[in-house]
Design an enzyme around this catalytic site. Structure first.
Site, PDB file in Angstrom:
ATOM      1  N   ASP A 189       8.420  -3.196 -11.184  1.00  0.00           N
ATOM      2  CA  ASP A 189       7.067  -3.754 -11.177  1.00  0.00           C
ATOM      3  C   ASP A 189       7.067  -5.230 -11.578  1.00  0.00           C
ATOM      4  O   ASP A 189       6.302  -6.034 -11.042  1.00  0.00           O
ATOM      5  CB  ASP A 189       6.153  -2.932 -12.083  1.00  0.00           C
ATOM      6  CG  ASP A 189       5.896  -1.529 -11.538  1.00  0.00           C
ATOM      7  OD1 ASP A 189       6.302  -1.239 -10.389  1.00  0.00           O
ATOM      8  OD2 ASP A 189       5.294  -0.714 -12.260  1.00  0.00           O
TER       9      ASP A 189
ATOM     10  N   GLY B 116       0.852  -1.181   0.000  1.00  0.00           N
ATOM     11  CA  GLY B 116       0.000   0.000   0.000  1.00  0.00           C
ATOM     12  C   GLY B 116       0.887   1.230   0.000  1.00  0.00           C
ATOM     13  O   GLY B 116       2.088   1.143  -0.251  1.00  0.00           O
TER      14      GLY B 116
ATOM     15  N   HIS C 268       9.948  -3.711  -3.255  1.00  0.00           N
ATOM     16  CA  HIS C 268       9.428  -2.809  -4.282  1.00  0.00           C
ATOM     17  C   HIS C 268       9.608  -1.356  -3.858  1.00  0.00           C
ATOM     18  O   HIS C 268       9.975  -0.502  -4.677  1.00  0.00           O
ATOM     19  CB  HIS C 268       7.954  -3.124  -4.559  1.00  0.00           C
ATOM     20  CG  HIS C 268       7.400  -2.395  -5.725  1.00  0.00           C
ATOM     21  ND1 HIS C 268       6.555  -1.317  -5.594  1.00  0.00           N
ATOM     22  CD2 HIS C 268       7.571  -2.580  -7.058  1.00  0.00           C
ATOM     23  CE1 HIS C 268       6.227  -0.879  -6.793  1.00  0.00           C
ATOM     24  NE2 HIS C 268       6.829  -1.627  -7.701  1.00  0.00           N
TER      25      HIS C 268
END
Length: 165
Positions: free
Chosen positions: A133, A70, A88
Protein backbone atom coordinates in the site's frame (compact mmCIF):
# COMPACT_ATOMS: atom_id res chain seq x y z
CA UNK A 1 -43.66 5.75 -12.06
CA UNK A 2 -43.80 7.58 -15.39
CA UNK A 3 -41.05 8.34 -17.89
CA UNK A 4 -38.14 10.54 -16.87
CA UNK A 5 -38.48 14.22 -17.71
CA UNK A 6 -36.58 15.26 -20.83
CA UNK A 7 -34.53 17.75 -18.83
CA UNK A 8 -33.04 15.06 -16.52
CA UNK A 9 -30.37 13.83 -19.00
CA UNK A 10 -29.43 17.45 -19.71
CA UNK A 11 -29.10 18.14 -15.98
CA UNK A 12 -26.86 15.09 -15.59
CA UNK A 13 -24.64 16.26 -18.43
CA UNK A 14 -24.34 19.68 -16.81
CA UNK A 15 -23.43 18.13 -13.44
CA UNK A 16 -20.84 15.71 -14.84
CA UNK A 17 -17.96 18.25 -15.03
CA UNK A 18 -18.58 19.21 -11.39
CA UNK A 19 -18.56 15.57 -10.31
CA UNK A 20 -15.33 14.92 -12.21
CA UNK A 21 -13.76 17.97 -10.58
CA UNK A 22 -14.64 16.57 -7.16
CA UNK A 23 -12.74 13.40 -8.02
CA UNK A 24 -9.61 15.41 -8.71
CA UNK A 25 -9.70 17.58 -5.62
CA UNK A 26 -7.30 16.76 -2.81
CA UNK A 27 -8.44 14.02 -0.49
CA UNK A 28 -9.18 14.48 3.20
CA UNK A 29 -5.59 13.62 4.16
CA UNK A 30 -3.87 16.22 2.04
CA UNK A 31 -4.34 19.34 4.16
CA UNK A 32 -2.68 20.60 7.31
CA UNK A 33 -4.23 17.78 9.32
CA UNK A 34 -2.13 15.25 7.39
CA UNK A 35 0.99 16.73 8.94
CA UNK A 36 -0.17 15.53 12.32
CA UNK A 37 0.80 12.04 13.31
CA UNK A 38 -2.04 9.60 12.65
CA UNK A 39 -1.96 5.89 13.44
CA UNK A 40 -4.16 3.50 11.48
CA UNK A 41 -5.24 -0.11 11.59
CA UNK A 42 -5.97 -1.44 8.12
CA UNK A 43 -9.16 -2.89 6.77
CA UNK A 44 -9.86 -2.99 3.05
CA UNK A 45 -10.63 0.74 3.12
CA UNK A 46 -7.27 1.63 4.66
CA UNK A 47 -5.69 1.28 1.23
CA UNK A 48 -7.62 4.44 0.44
CA UNK A 49 -6.18 5.98 3.60
CA UNK A 50 -2.59 5.40 2.51
CA UNK A 51 -3.30 6.79 -0.97
CA UNK A 52 -5.03 9.81 0.57
CA UNK A 53 -2.12 10.37 2.95
CA UNK A 54 0.49 10.72 0.21
CA UNK A 55 -1.32 11.80 -2.92
CA UNK A 56 -2.73 15.00 -4.31
CA UNK A 57 -6.08 13.41 -5.30
CA UNK A 58 -8.93 11.75 -3.48
CA UNK A 59 -8.62 7.93 -3.54
CA UNK A 60 -12.07 7.78 -5.17
CA UNK A 61 -10.43 9.09 -8.37
CA UNK A 62 -8.81 5.67 -8.80
CA UNK A 63 -11.81 3.41 -8.18
CA UNK A 64 -12.71 2.90 -11.87
CA UNK A 65 -9.63 4.04 -13.75
CA UNK A 66 -7.96 2.32 -16.70
CA UNK A 67 -7.68 -1.45 -16.87
CA UNK A 68 -6.24 -2.13 -13.38
CA UNK A 69 -7.42 0.47 -10.86
CA UNK A 70 -10.40 -0.84 -8.94
CA UNK A 71 -11.44 -4.44 -8.41
CA UNK A 72 -9.69 -6.95 -10.61
CA UNK A 73 -7.75 -6.00 -13.69
CA UNK A 74 -6.47 -7.30 -17.01
CA UNK A 75 -5.05 -6.05 -20.27
CA UNK A 76 -2.32 -3.56 -21.04
CA UNK A 77 -2.02 -0.72 -18.49
CA UNK A 78 -3.07 2.53 -20.17
CA UNK A 79 -0.80 5.03 -18.41
CA UNK A 80 1.44 5.54 -15.36
CA UNK A 81 -1.52 5.40 -12.94
CA UNK A 82 -2.67 2.12 -14.43
CA UNK A 83 0.89 0.75 -14.12
CA UNK A 84 0.85 1.71 -10.42
CA UNK A 85 -2.37 -0.27 -9.99
CA UNK A 86 -0.96 -3.23 -11.96
CA UNK A 87 2.08 -3.22 -9.67
CA UNK A 88 -0.19 -3.16 -6.63
CA UNK A 89 -2.17 -6.12 -7.96
CA UNK A 90 1.13 -7.98 -8.39
CA UNK A 91 2.19 -7.07 -4.86
CA UNK A 92 -1.09 -8.38 -3.42
CA UNK A 93 -0.70 -11.58 -5.48
CA UNK A 94 2.79 -12.13 -4.02
CA UNK A 95 1.36 -11.52 -0.54
CA UNK A 96 -1.40 -14.08 -1.16
CA UNK A 97 1.20 -16.58 -2.39
CA UNK A 98 3.04 -16.01 0.90
CA UNK A 99 -0.14 -16.96 2.78
CA UNK A 100 -1.38 -13.44 3.56
CA UNK A 101 -4.91 -12.05 3.15
CA UNK A 102 -4.47 -8.60 1.57
CA UNK A 103 -8.13 -7.60 1.72
CA UNK A 104 -8.67 -8.51 5.38
CA UNK A 105 -5.27 -8.48 7.11
CA UNK A 106 -4.78 -5.50 9.39
CA UNK A 107 -1.58 -3.63 10.06
CA UNK A 108 -0.41 -0.46 11.78
CA UNK A 109 0.81 2.55 9.86
CA UNK A 110 1.25 6.26 10.37
CA UNK A 111 0.71 9.24 8.12
CA UNK A 112 3.40 11.83 8.84
CA UNK A 113 3.94 14.83 6.56
CA UNK A 114 2.21 13.09 3.66
CA UNK A 115 4.34 9.95 4.05
CA UNK A 116 3.21 6.44 4.97
CA UNK A 117 5.33 4.90 7.71
CA UNK A 118 4.71 1.18 8.23
CA UNK A 119 4.77 -0.52 11.61
CA UNK A 120 5.16 -1.74 14.07
CA UNK A 121 4.42 -5.04 12.32
CA UNK A 122 3.39 -8.06 14.33
CA UNK A 123 4.21 -10.49 11.50
CA UNK A 124 5.58 -10.79 7.96
CA UNK A 125 2.13 -10.39 6.36
CA UNK A 126 1.53 -7.03 8.02
CA UNK A 127 4.94 -5.86 6.83
CA UNK A 128 4.32 -7.06 3.24
CA UNK A 129 0.84 -5.55 2.98
CA UNK A 130 1.83 -2.19 4.35
CA UNK A 131 4.71 -2.06 1.86
CA UNK A 132 2.28 -2.87 -0.99
CA UNK A 133 0.00 0.00 0.00
CA UNK A 134 2.93 2.33 0.69
CA UNK A 135 4.35 1.62 -2.78
CA UNK A 136 1.11 2.35 -4.63
CA UNK A 137 0.53 5.53 -2.61
CA UNK A 138 4.01 6.81 -3.52
CA UNK A 139 3.62 5.68 -7.13
CA UNK A 140 0.24 7.38 -7.63
CA UNK A 141 1.49 10.61 -6.04
CA UNK A 142 4.01 10.99 -8.90
CA UNK A 143 1.53 10.58 -11.75
CA UNK A 144 -0.50 12.81 -14.02
CA UNK A 145 -4.24 12.15 -14.08
CA UNK A 146 -5.86 11.47 -17.46
CA UNK A 147 -9.62 11.94 -17.38
CA UNK A 148 -10.01 9.81 -20.50
CA UNK A 149 -9.21 6.71 -18.41
CA UNK A 150 -11.78 7.42 -15.69
CA UNK A 151 -14.63 4.90 -16.09
CA UNK A 152 -12.62 3.23 -18.86
CA UNK A 153 -14.70 0.48 -20.51
CA UNK A 154 -13.31 -2.89 -19.42
CA UNK A 155 -14.18 -4.49 -22.76
CA UNK A 156 -11.40 -2.35 -24.27
CA UNK A 157 -8.85 -4.04 -21.97
CA UNK A 158 -7.11 -7.00 -23.58
CA UNK A 159 -7.53 -10.45 -21.99
CA UNK A 160 -3.77 -10.87 -21.37
CA UNK A 161 -1.83 -8.82 -18.83
CA UNK A 162 1.87 -8.02 -18.43
CA UNK A 163 3.70 -10.44 -16.17
CA UNK A 164 4.47 -9.39 -12.63
CA UNK A 165 8.13 -8.81 -11.72
Amino acid sequence: MGPLPVCLPIMLLLLLPSLLLLLLLPGPGSGEASRILRVHRRGILELAGTVGCVGPRTPIAYMKYGCFCGLGGHGQPRDAIDWCCHGHDCCYTRAEEAGCSPKTERYSWQCVNQSVLCGPAENKCQELLCKCDQEIANCLAQTEYNLKYLFYPQFLCEPDSPKCD
